[in-house]
Write a protein that holds these residues in place. Structure first.
Motif, PDB file in Angstrom:
ATOM      1  N   VAL A 244      34.700 104.757  43.730  1.00  0.00           N
ATOM      2  CA  VAL A 244      35.579 104.529  42.583  1.00  0.00           C
ATOM      3  C   VAL A 244      36.113 103.120  42.689  1.00  0.00           C
ATOM      4  N   HIS A 245      36.138 102.440  41.599  1.00  0.00           N
ATOM      5  CA  HIS A 245      36.767 101.129  41.593  1.00  0.00           C
ATOM      6  C   HIS A 245      37.290 100.835  40.211  1.00  0.00           C
ATOM      7  N   TYR A 257      36.738 106.880  47.420  1.00  0.00           N
ATOM      8  CA  TYR A 257      35.610 107.773  47.153  1.00  0.00           C
ATOM      9  C   TYR A 257      36.099 109.134  46.678  1.00  0.00           C
ATOM     10  N   ILE A 258      35.299 109.718  45.818  1.00  0.00           N
ATOM     11  CA  ILE A 258      35.553 111.092  45.404  1.00  0.00           C
ATOM     12  C   ILE A 258      34.324 111.897  45.776  1.00  0.00           C
ATOM     13  N   GLY A 259      34.537 112.987  46.462  1.00  0.00           N
ATOM     14  CA  GLY A 259      33.428 113.792  46.941  1.00  0.00           C
ATOM     15  C   GLY A 259      32.752 114.560  45.808  1.00  0.00           C
ATOM     16  N   ASN A 260      31.480 114.779  46.000  1.00  0.00           N
ATOM     17  CA  ASN A 260      30.733 115.643  45.094  1.00  0.00           C
ATOM     18  C   ASN A 260      31.397 117.018  44.978  1.00  0.00           C
ATOM     19  N   ARG A 261      31.123 117.685  43.882  1.00  0.00           N
ATOM     20  CA  ARG A 261      31.754 118.980  43.653  1.00  0.00           C
ATOM     21  C   ARG A 261      31.433 119.999  44.752  1.00  0.00           C
ATOM     22  N   VAL A 262      30.307 119.824  45.430  1.00  0.00           N
ATOM     23  CA  VAL A 262      29.984 120.794  46.482  1.00  0.00           C
ATOM     24  C   VAL A 262      30.932 120.681  47.672  1.00  0.00           C
ATOM     25  N   LEU A 263      31.673 119.605  47.740  1.00  0.00           N
ATOM     26  CA  LEU A 263      32.619 119.452  48.843  1.00  0.00           C
ATOM     27  C   LEU A 263      33.995 120.013  48.503  1.00  0.00           C
ATOM     28  N   ALA A 264      34.127 120.568  47.303  1.00  0.00           N
ATOM     29  CA  ALA A 264      35.445 121.048  46.878  1.00  0.00           C
ATOM     30  C   ALA A 264      35.939 122.147  47.816  1.00  0.00           C
ATOM     31  N   GLN A 265      37.235 122.151  48.039  1.00  0.00           N
ATOM     32  CA  GLN A 265      37.865 123.061  48.990  1.00  0.00           C
ATOM     33  C   GLN A 265      38.921 123.918  48.324  1.00  0.00           C
ATOM     34  N   SER A 266      39.289 125.008  48.999  1.00  0.00           N
ATOM     35  CA  SER A 266      40.306 125.847  48.385  1.00  0.00           C
ATOM     36  C   SER A 266      41.724 125.471  48.835  1.00  0.00           C
ATOM     37  N   ASN A 267      41.897 124.291  49.409  1.00  0.00           N
ATOM     38  CA  ASN A 267      43.257 123.793  49.591  1.00  0.00           C
ATOM     39  C   ASN A 267      43.302 122.295  49.281  1.00  0.00           C
ATOM     40  N   ARG A 268      44.531 121.775  49.202  1.00  0.00           N
ATOM     41  CA  ARG A 268      44.706 120.391  48.765  1.00  0.00           C
ATOM     42  C   ARG A 268      44.637 119.383  49.905  1.00  0.00           C
ATOM     43  N   GLN A 269      44.307 119.873  51.076  1.00  0.00           N
ATOM     44  CA  GLN A 269      44.374 119.029  52.257  1.00  0.00           C
ATOM     45  C   GLN A 269      43.514 117.765  52.147  1.00  0.00           C
ATOM     46  N   TYR A 270      42.431 117.854  51.392  1.00  0.00           N
ATOM     47  CA  TYR A 270      41.505 116.726  51.348  1.00  0.00           C
ATOM     48  C   TYR A 270      41.685 115.860  50.108  1.00  0.00           C
ATOM     49  N   VAL A 271      42.754 116.102  49.390  1.00  0.00           N
ATOM     50  CA  VAL A 271      43.095 115.219  48.273  1.00  0.00           C
ATOM     51  C   VAL A 271      44.062 114.182  48.835  1.00  0.00           C
ATOM     52  N   MET A 272      43.548 112.992  49.109  1.00  0.00           N
ATOM     53  CA  MET A 272      44.360 112.022  49.848  1.00  0.00           C
ATOM     54  C   MET A 272      44.553 110.739  49.056  1.00  0.00           C
ATOM     55  N   LEU A 273      45.802 110.388  48.922  1.00  0.00           N
ATOM     56  CA  LEU A 273      46.129 109.179  48.170  1.00  0.00           C
ATOM     57  C   LEU A 273      46.978 108.258  49.036  1.00  0.00           C
ATOM     58  N   PHE A 274      46.555 107.007  49.111  1.00  0.00           N
ATOM     59  CA  PHE A 274      47.321 105.998  49.850  1.00  0.00           C
ATOM     60  C   PHE A 274      47.829 104.970  48.857  1.00  0.00           C
ATOM     61  N   THR A 340      43.966 110.019  36.765  1.00  0.00           N
ATOM     62  CA  THR A 340      43.333 111.152  36.085  1.00  0.00           C
ATOM     63  C   THR A 340      41.936 110.766  35.609  1.00  0.00           C
ATOM     64  N   ARG A 341      41.846 109.587  34.993  1.00  0.00           N
ATOM     65  CA  ARG A 341      40.548 109.158  34.463  1.00  0.00           C
ATOM     66  C   ARG A 341      39.541 108.957  35.583  1.00  0.00           C
ATOM     67  N   ALA A 342      39.998 108.374  36.679  1.00  0.00           N
ATOM     68  CA  ALA A 342      39.082 108.098  37.793  1.00  0.00           C
ATOM     69  C   ALA A 342      38.466 109.399  38.309  1.00  0.00           C
ATOM     70  N   VAL A 343      39.318 110.388  38.532  1.00  0.00           N
ATOM     71  CA  VAL A 343      38.824 111.653  39.080  1.00  0.00           C
ATOM     72  C   VAL A 343      37.913 112.340  38.067  1.00  0.00           C
ATOM     73  N   ARG A 344      38.370 112.361  36.832  1.00  0.00           N
ATOM     74  CA  ARG A 344      37.602 113.060  35.807  1.00  0.00           C
ATOM     75  C   ARG A 344      36.229 112.426  35.639  1.00  0.00           C
ATOM     76  N   SER A 345      36.201 111.088  35.553  1.00  0.00           N
ATOM     77  CA  SER A 345      34.932 110.433  35.261  1.00  0.00           C
ATOM     78  C   SER A 345      33.904 110.731  36.353  1.00  0.00           C
ATOM     79  N   VAL A 346      34.353 110.914  37.581  1.00  0.00           N
ATOM     80  CA  VAL A 346      33.398 111.225  38.642  1.00  0.00           C
ATOM     81  C   VAL A 346      32.950 112.681  38.574  1.00  0.00           C
ATOM     82  N   LEU A 347      33.886 113.587  38.474  1.00  0.00           N
ATOM     83  CA  LEU A 347      33.514 115.000  38.563  1.00  0.00           C
ATOM     84  C   LEU A 347      32.770 115.491  37.333  1.00  0.00           C
TER      85      LEU A 347
END
Ligand code: ADP
Ligand code: MG
Length: 594
Positions: A244-245, A257-274, A340-347
């Motif tokens: 993402v840029h 980076y945003i992971g492919n949908r197959v990497l989606a998890q059932s918790n928010r632990q891997y949603v990381m924002l700095f 929002t747009r960044a995440v949406r456009s990838v997924l």
């Protein structure tokens, strides 16, 4: 990419002398408990090491952190004459005045961490300032040990520049805290998670975590976020990470980076924002990210993503929360939209992959018993090289536009070849559903604005539906909106409604299916929720889309692919399930051993 990750906004500022903040500055600092459990100690010590410009940080933990925690860095160190003072409250080298709070370039600024740690443990600080480098490798560094707020020991030891803080007997004098400590495993898990987060936040820094003599985590400090992700999660990630840029050229840049949908998890632990190098959990920003994937992943799933938001220091307020995990941003609205747009456009474009993925890979896969006592400078294997995600693949929409249908499988799936020789499997029902959904949504939004009406398809025989009382009233209020969708419906006395037309489409099959599901759709239209319109659009598209089991000629296959190439989210059906399955070239090469 790696250049960006290497450049931390934090590390460029030279160190200033230590200073005790004046009471008026101290008063302006968000107050509160920072040391709640062992992991809070590690967090503060890591931040100090990062602020000191470390390139390598080693963390050692024993007994869940209660027995011992040690953080060693190769940063600029602490001058001898300051070492005894750094653990006093409100002493810091990072800010001087209230104004400095509004343009922070360091993670720390409160001058309280070492004081809070020293108050509840036995803390030993060993440090050698970088200025003494001319004095030879074995120049003795100074150490002080503080217990119960008193200096109990001073010493000297040879070491390179940098700092080691050792914390023993945490909470020995706070029995109430000790009582609430969870088991060592829980505390260790928190620490591992924390280290993973910092290793991703600072891919140019080598991290090493040793838990009870076992290596629990190790990164190479390559400076490449994709490599760090691969090292931490042990996955062949290059095909699963979408770079993402984006930037508005003035107020923010977002990369990561945003992971492919197959990497989606059932918790928010891997949603990381700095944000400017600081890991944050700011509600509005979290919400913005979530808004970006909400309808694109199955309910309850959260993506793997690591995003870096950079804003000018003066537009960020980090002095909101004692643990500094919340921030306020000046252009929060714009930035939230961009996230929002960044995440949406990838997924929207992210296809499913044929390999089943275990994520995270065995987390402690590289856990080994340490050979001998302690070793310096352990390196991670070179294999991570192969994970570099350098060549961004062409956009999914482009690829779909150029797919060549080969055949239909089980009258349900279109097999198609991409120009690069990879194979796509396309679920015909979901693809059609997505096409109809976006069509209806466009018309509906347009219709509401311009008072246009979607053309309905008049039914030869009207359909009668029966509602419950509360549903009937809601439905009645919504009749004009239904008309906008091409659904001609009227109340037919009591709780019955008469449906005379359904949204028009290009073929009759869709309408027949709709008629068969009219009761269900009417109930959706009478749903007592703010999302009822979207649910209805989804219901309508699902019920009118071609089903699996329908044979498609190659012309029809081509037409469906063409229609899919024109939608905004070709990879995900409106329910959040995958439409595309992608067998990449590397997958084929790998599996066939070519
Ligand atoms: P803060 O980080 O908010 O300044 P701390 O109590 O964490 O407060 O640290 C106090 C001071 O000690 C820091 O400002 C810094 O000058 C010094 N210090 C602490 N840890 C380190 C380290 N690892 N390397 C160099 N200096 C350090
Ligand atoms: Mg600090």
């Amino acid at each position: 990419m790696s250049q960006i990750h290497n450049a931390s906004p934090l590390l460029q500022i030279p160190r200033s002398p230590l200073l005790m903040l004046s009471p008026d500055v101290a008063e302006r600092i968000a107050a509160g408990e920072v040391i709640e459990r062992p992991v809070s100690v590690i967090k503060e010590l890591l931040e100090n090491a990062l602020d000191a410009g470390a390139k390598e940080i080693r963390v050692e933990v024993r007994g869940g952190g209660l027995r011992l925690m040690r953080v060693t860095d190769d940063g600029y160190g602490i001058p001898e004459d300051e070492l005894e003072h750094v653990s006093l409250r409100h002493t810091t080298s990072k800010i001087r005045s209230v104004e400095d709070l509004s343009h922070l370039h360091t993670l720390g600024f409160r001058g309280e961490a070492l004081a809070s740690i020293a108050a509840v443990s036995e803390a030993t600080l060993l440090s050698r300032a970088i200025e003494t480098d001319g004095l030879g490798e074995n120049h003795a560094a100074l150490s002080v040990t503080i217990r119960g707020g008193e200096i109990t020991q001073r010493g000297r030891r040879a070491r390179l520049h940098g700092t080691t803080v050792t914390v023993r007997d945490l909470f020995y004098n706070v029995p109430a805290r000790l009582k609430f400590m969870r088991g060592a495993r829980t505390e260790n898990a928190h620490m591992l998670q924390l280290l993973q987060r910092y290793a991703l936040g600072y891919p140019a820094i080598r991290f090493n975590l040793v838990v009870d003599e076992h290596i629990a985590l190790q990164t190479s400090g390559s400076g490449d976020l994709a490599v760090a992700l691969a090292e931490l999660y042990h996955l062949p990630l290059s095909e699963m990470l979408h770079p993402v840029h984006m930037s508005d050229g003035a107020h923010y840049t977002i990369h990561g980076y945003i992971g492919n949908r197959v990497l989606a998890q059932s918790n928010r632990q891997y949603v990381m924002l700095f944000v400017n190098g600081r890991w944050v959990q700011s509600r509005p920003l979290q919400d913005a990210l979530e808004e970006g994937y909400r309808s694109l992943l199955p309910k309850g799933k959260h993506p793997l993503l690591v995003l870096f938001l950079e804003v000018p220091a003066e537009q960020l307020d980090a002095n909101v929360h004692p643990a500094k995990i919340e921030v306020r941003l000046e252009y929060e609205g714009e930035i939230a939209d961009a996230l929002t747009r960044a995440v949406r456009s990838v997924l929207e474009q992210s296809p499913a992959l044929p390999d089943s993925i275990q994520f995270p890979g065995p987390v402690l896969a590289n856990q080994r018993r340490l050979p001998g006592p302690r070793r310096r400078g352990l390196r991670v294997s070179e294999s991570a090289e192969g994970y570099k995600a350098e060549n961004a693949p062409p956009g999914t929409t482009e690829v779909i536009g150029s797919l060549r249908p080969l055949a239909q499988l089980q009258q349900a799936v279109i097999l198609a070849e991409a120009p690069d020789g990879s194979l796509y499997l396309v679920d015909q029902h979901r693809a059609h559903e997505r096409v109809i959904y976006e069509h209806l949504r466009r018309l509906y939004a347009g219709g509401r604005q311009q008072d246009e009406i979607v053309e309905g398809h008049l039914l030869l025989e009207p359909v009668i539906v029966e509602m419950k009382r509360y549903q009937a009233d809601l439905l009645e209020q919504r009749l004009p909106m239904l008309r906008g969708l091409g659904i001609e419906c009227e109340r037919f006395g009591g709780r019955s409604f008469l449906i005379r037309s359904v949204p028009g489409g290009e073929d009759g099959a869709g309408q027949e299916q709709l008629v068969a599901h009219m009761q269900e759709l009417a109930e959706t239209a009478a749903e007592d929720s703010s999302d009822w319109e979207d649910h209805l659009l989804i219901g309508l598209s699902c019920r009118s889309a071609m089903r699996r089991g329908r044979e498609l000629g190659s012309g029809e296959q081509q037409a469906l692919l063409k229609a899919l190439a024109s939608v905004s989210a070709p990879a995900v059906c409106p329910h959040g399930s995958p439409i595309l399955l992608h067998y990449s070239r590397t997958f084929l090469i790998d599996k066939f051993d070519w």
